[in-house]
Design an enzyme around this catalytic site. Structure first.
Site, PDB file in Angstrom:
ATOM      1  N   ASP A  34       0.864  -1.180   0.000  1.00  0.00           N
ATOM      2  CA  ASP A  34       0.000   0.000   0.000  1.00  0.00           C
ATOM      3  C   ASP A  34       0.902   1.232   0.000  1.00  0.00           C
ATOM      4  O   ASP A  34       2.055   1.174   0.422  1.00  0.00           O
ATOM      5  CB  ASP A  34      -0.910   0.013   1.248  1.00  0.00           C
ATOM      6  CG  ASP A  34      -2.152   0.874   1.066  1.00  0.00           C
ATOM      7  OD1 ASP A  34      -3.262   0.306   0.951  1.00  0.00           O
ATOM      8  OD2 ASP A  34      -2.009   2.125   1.021  1.00  0.00           O
ATOM      9  N   ASN A  96      -8.868   5.789 -10.829  1.00  0.00           N
ATOM     10  CA  ASN A  96      -8.454   4.403 -10.565  1.00  0.00           C
ATOM     11  C   ASN A  96      -7.653   3.806 -11.721  1.00  0.00           C
ATOM     12  O   ASN A  96      -6.792   2.952 -11.496  1.00  0.00           O
ATOM     13  CB  ASN A  96      -9.670   3.543 -10.207  1.00  0.00           C
ATOM     14  CG  ASN A  96     -10.082   3.749  -8.753  1.00  0.00           C
ATOM     15  OD1 ASN A  96      -9.383   4.426  -8.001  1.00  0.00           O
ATOM     16  ND2 ASN A  96     -11.196   3.169  -8.345  1.00  0.00           N
ATOM     17  N   HIS A 176     -20.129  -5.804 -13.932  1.00  0.00           N
ATOM     18  CA  HIS A 176     -20.373  -5.648 -12.498  1.00  0.00           C
ATOM     19  C   HIS A 176     -21.068  -4.316 -12.298  1.00  0.00           C
ATOM     20  O   HIS A 176     -20.615  -3.306 -12.799  1.00  0.00           O
ATOM     21  CB  HIS A 176     -19.031  -5.675 -11.765  1.00  0.00           C
ATOM     22  CG  HIS A 176     -19.166  -5.552 -10.282  1.00  0.00           C
ATOM     23  ND1 HIS A 176     -20.062  -6.285  -9.550  1.00  0.00           N
ATOM     24  CD2 HIS A 176     -18.492  -4.797  -9.385  1.00  0.00           C
ATOM     25  CE1 HIS A 176     -19.935  -5.978  -8.275  1.00  0.00           C
ATOM     26  NE2 HIS A 176     -18.992  -5.078  -8.149  1.00  0.00           N
TER      27      HIS A 176
END
Ligand code: TXD
Length: 314
Positions: A34, A96, A176
């Site tokens: 991360d 993103n 999705h």
């Protein structure tokens, strides 16, 4: 035999919960990555300190770069932003896509033979970002969403009928999100189509609730997205690949003519084994179901068209 090695990028809710499940499920050593300093290291150490109590032998380490990830068999990509108030879907996609491009390009340089499991939203579009940036064949870039969507439908049917979720099988295709395509015809309780067991009204209500996805959970939590069930979905994919179980699972796959669709990621049932996505399973669809699937794929393709043209070219 060497223990499998799994990189989980993003040590947030989905990433950390996935690391938890993978290690306690004895699937392999986990490297949690991360950008937040100390967070992946702290969570990995905390998870590892559970090992003596829960009896697993998987190592967990955290990092802010990709050195420790070298030679991973599987890369699970969960890093990214959640949609904030005022942020459009396109804004989220742009933000993103940058994160996914950076993380995937850095991680695959260290693990050329890995299999990528995508989780970051918007899922189907982020799968395409990962495919372009990694240059991996479609067998090794697979998205997790269908397992979650079908799990939600199964849970609602089990609740409605007062039976074990184990006895319920559901099939959901498509992208999705809003345009998913639930298939009640192929949804069964112990082999009996649910269309014979529930009234049309109850079934429609369940389909609608499934199509809301995690929306109702986000409303309850007031922030963030669901993570326990998503992490369980990732676990099932990793398990089928690492143990070469060849389960047929609904995943986002880069279609090459299946269902009459080409060059687009859409959720379809596929076989997952040691080679990754080992084949698409094609149930017969009615004209109406096929039209819904094509509409869903069209929505994904339109979003993919908004990605920068030079993505993955440098
Ligand atoms: O069905 C599905 N596919 C999904 C997808 C189900 C649930 C959640 N879904 C999506 O997963 C969600 O919409 C997000 O796009 C991701 C991750 O969700 P999560 O709930 O885990 O988000 P968090 O808790 O905010 O964690 C994201 C972490 C956070 O710790 C950031 O610091 C980190 O991502 N992050 C990064 N890590 C590494 N490198 C970079 N560049 C980076 N940027 C952010």
């Amino acid at each position: 035999m060497k223990k499998p090695k799994i990189t989980v990028i993003g040590a947030g809710n989905v990433g950390a919960t996935t690391a938890h499940r993978l290690s306690e499920g004895h699937l392999g050593d986990v490297v949690l990555v991360d950008v937040l300093e100390g967070v992946p290291q702290g969570k990995a150490l905390d998870l590892y300190q559970a090992a003596p109590v829960v009896h697993h032998d998987c190592m967990l380490v955290g990092a802010n770069d990709y050195e420790a990830t070298a030679g991973s068999d599987i890369i699970v990509m969960t890093a990214g932003l959640a949609r904030k108030p005022g942020m459009s879907r396109d804004d989220l996609q742009d933000a993103n896509a940058k994160i996914v491009a950076e993380c995937i390009s850095r991680s695959v340089r260290k693990s050329r033979d890995s299999i990528i499991i995508m989780v970051t939203n918007p899922l189907d579009v982020m799968c395409e970002v990962a495919r372009r940036v990694s240059g991996f064949p479609r067998e090794r870039v697979i998205g997790m969403a269908g397992i979650l969507d079908t799990a939600r439908m199964r849970a609602f049917i089990a609740m409605e009928m007062g039976v074990s979720t184990d006895s319920v099988f559901a099939l959901v295709l498509g992208g999705h999100g809003d345009s998913m395509v639930p298939l009640p015809r192929y949804t069964t309780v112990s082999g009996v189509p649910v269309t014979e067991l529930l009234s049309k009204e109850r079934l429609d209500a369940i389909v609608q609730r499934t199509a809301q996805g995690g929306g109702e959970i986000v409303k309850l939590l007031k922030t963030g997205s669901a993570y326990y069930a998503p992490a369980a979905g990732v676990y099932e994919m990793v398990d089928s690949i690492i143990r070469d179980r060849k389960k047929i699972l609904p995943c986002a796959v880069y279609l090459q003519g299946e269902f009459g669709l080409k060059d687009v990621f859409v959720g379809v049932p596929c076989k997952l084994g040691a080679e990754g996505m080992e084949g698409v399973f094609q149930p017969k669809l009615s004209a109406e179901e096929k039209a819904l699937l094509h509409k869903s794929a069209g929505d994904v393709a339109a979003q993919i068209g908004k990605l920068p043209a030079d993505l993955g070219k440098n």
